[in-house]
Scaffold this motif. Structure first.
Motif, short mmCIF file in Angstrom:
data_model
loop_
_atom_site.label_atom_id
_atom_site.label_comp_id
_atom_site.label_asym_id
_atom_site.label_seq_id
_atom_site.Cartn_x
_atom_site.Cartn_y
_atom_site.Cartn_z
N ASP A 88 0.83 -1.20 0.00
CA ASP A 88 0.00 0.00 0.00
C ASP A 88 0.87 1.26 0.00
OD1 ASP A 88 -2.28 -1.53 0.06
OD2 ASP A 88 -2.72 -1.18 2.18
N LEU A 89 1.85 1.27 0.87
CA LEU A 89 2.68 2.46 1.06
C LEU A 89 3.62 2.71 -0.12
CD1 LEU A 89 3.24 4.65 3.19
CD2 LEU A 89 5.02 3.17 4.11
N LEU A 90 4.25 1.68 -0.62
CA LEU A 90 5.29 1.85 -1.64
C LEU A 90 4.80 1.69 -3.08
CD1 LEU A 90 8.17 -0.10 0.14
CD2 LEU A 90 7.75 2.38 0.12
N LEU A 91 3.66 1.02 -3.26
CA LEU A 91 3.17 0.79 -4.62
C LEU A 91 1.83 1.47 -4.88
CD1 LEU A 91 4.15 -2.97 -4.94
CD2 LEU A 91 5.32 -1.02 -5.94
N ALA A 92 0.82 1.09 -4.12
CA ALA A 92 -0.53 1.58 -4.42
C ALA A 92 -0.66 3.09 -4.27
CB ALA A 92 -1.56 0.86 -3.54
N LEU A 93 -0.20 3.63 -3.15
CA LEU A 93 -0.35 5.08 -2.95
C LEU A 93 0.38 5.90 -4.01
CD1 LEU A 93 -0.26 5.45 0.95
CD2 LEU A 93 -2.19 5.80 -0.58
N PRO A 94 1.65 5.61 -4.31
CA PRO A 94 2.31 6.40 -5.37
C PRO A 94 1.68 6.21 -6.75
CG PRO A 94 3.96 5.23 -4.07
CD PRO A 94 2.61 4.72 -3.63
N VAL A 95 1.35 4.98 -7.12
CA VAL A 95 0.81 4.74 -8.46
C VAL A 95 -0.54 5.41 -8.63
CG1 VAL A 95 -0.13 2.94 -9.96
CG2 VAL A 95 2.11 2.63 -8.91
N PHE A 96 -1.42 5.24 -7.67
CA PHE A 96 -2.75 5.84 -7.79
C PHE A 96 -2.71 7.35 -7.55
CE2 PHE A 96 -3.89 1.39 -7.48
CZ PHE A 96 -4.85 1.30 -8.48
N GLY A 97 -1.72 7.82 -6.80
CA GLY A 97 -1.53 9.27 -6.67
C GLY A 97 -1.12 9.89 -8.00
N ILE A 98 -0.22 9.24 -8.70
CA ILE A 98 0.19 9.72 -10.04
C ILE A 98 -0.98 9.64 -11.01
CG2 ILE A 98 1.65 9.17 -12.04
CD1 ILE A 98 3.83 8.35 -9.98
N MET A 99 -1.75 8.57 -10.92
CA MET A 99 -2.92 8.43 -11.79
C MET A 99 -3.92 9.57 -11.54
SD MET A 99 -5.40 5.16 -12.08
CE MET A 99 -6.84 5.18 -13.12
#
Length: 157
Positions: A88-99
């Motif tokens: 969640d912290l290292l993958l999901a949050l950054p990826v969906f934040g960029i999206m």
């Protein structure tokens, strides 16, 4: 938050029924009656696009998203929870934040012109479908933050 996720789940069920029944109607009209309506095809396309976007959070919330279960089944629940938190912290949050950041200009411009179907005589409201490009990452980010905050609360009990 649970109410939001349940509402999205219900919307996905309605969209699934819309896609199925709309496509069935299109096929029956085209092959049995010999005509069709572009508006029904647009409605099916809009419903399908919205379903694809919104079903991501339904899968995420239900724990049905993609994982490497070959490894997970050998580890205990505490290790799996920590891996989920790191994901969640290292993958999901950054990826969906960029999206979310990247989709905002597209959705904004679509709303400015009240974008409709690219087909002549098609349905208006494509801007509403494109709004799902903002709803999807926002809900995933909220879900991840909710899980991470819950983990921090649990750690300090």
């Amino acid at each position: 938050m649970r109410g939001i996720f349940n509402t999205v789940r219900w919307i996905c069920m309605v969209l699934t029924a819309t896609v199925f029944l709309g496509q069935l109607l299109i096929v029956l009209m085209r092959y049995l009656l010999g005509f069709g309506f572009l508006e029904i095809q647009d409605a099916v396309n809009y419903a399908f696009a919205s379903l694809v976007a919104l079903s991501v959070i339904v899968a995420f919330d239900g724990g049905n998203h993609v994982r490497v279960d070959v490894f997970r089944q050998k580890w205990d629940d505490a290790v799996n929870r920590r891996i989920d938190w790191l994901g969640d912290l290292l993958l999901a949050l950054p990826v969906f934040g960029i999206m979310l950041w990247a989709a905002f200009p597209l959705v904004k411009s679509s709303w400015v012109i009240l974008e409709g179907s690219p087909e002549t005589g098609g349905l208006p409201g494509l801007f509403l479908v494109k709004t799902c490009l903002l709803i999807l990452p926002a809900l995933v980010i909220l879900h991840c933050l909710q899980r991470l905050i819950g983990a921090v609360r649990q750690a300090f009990k």
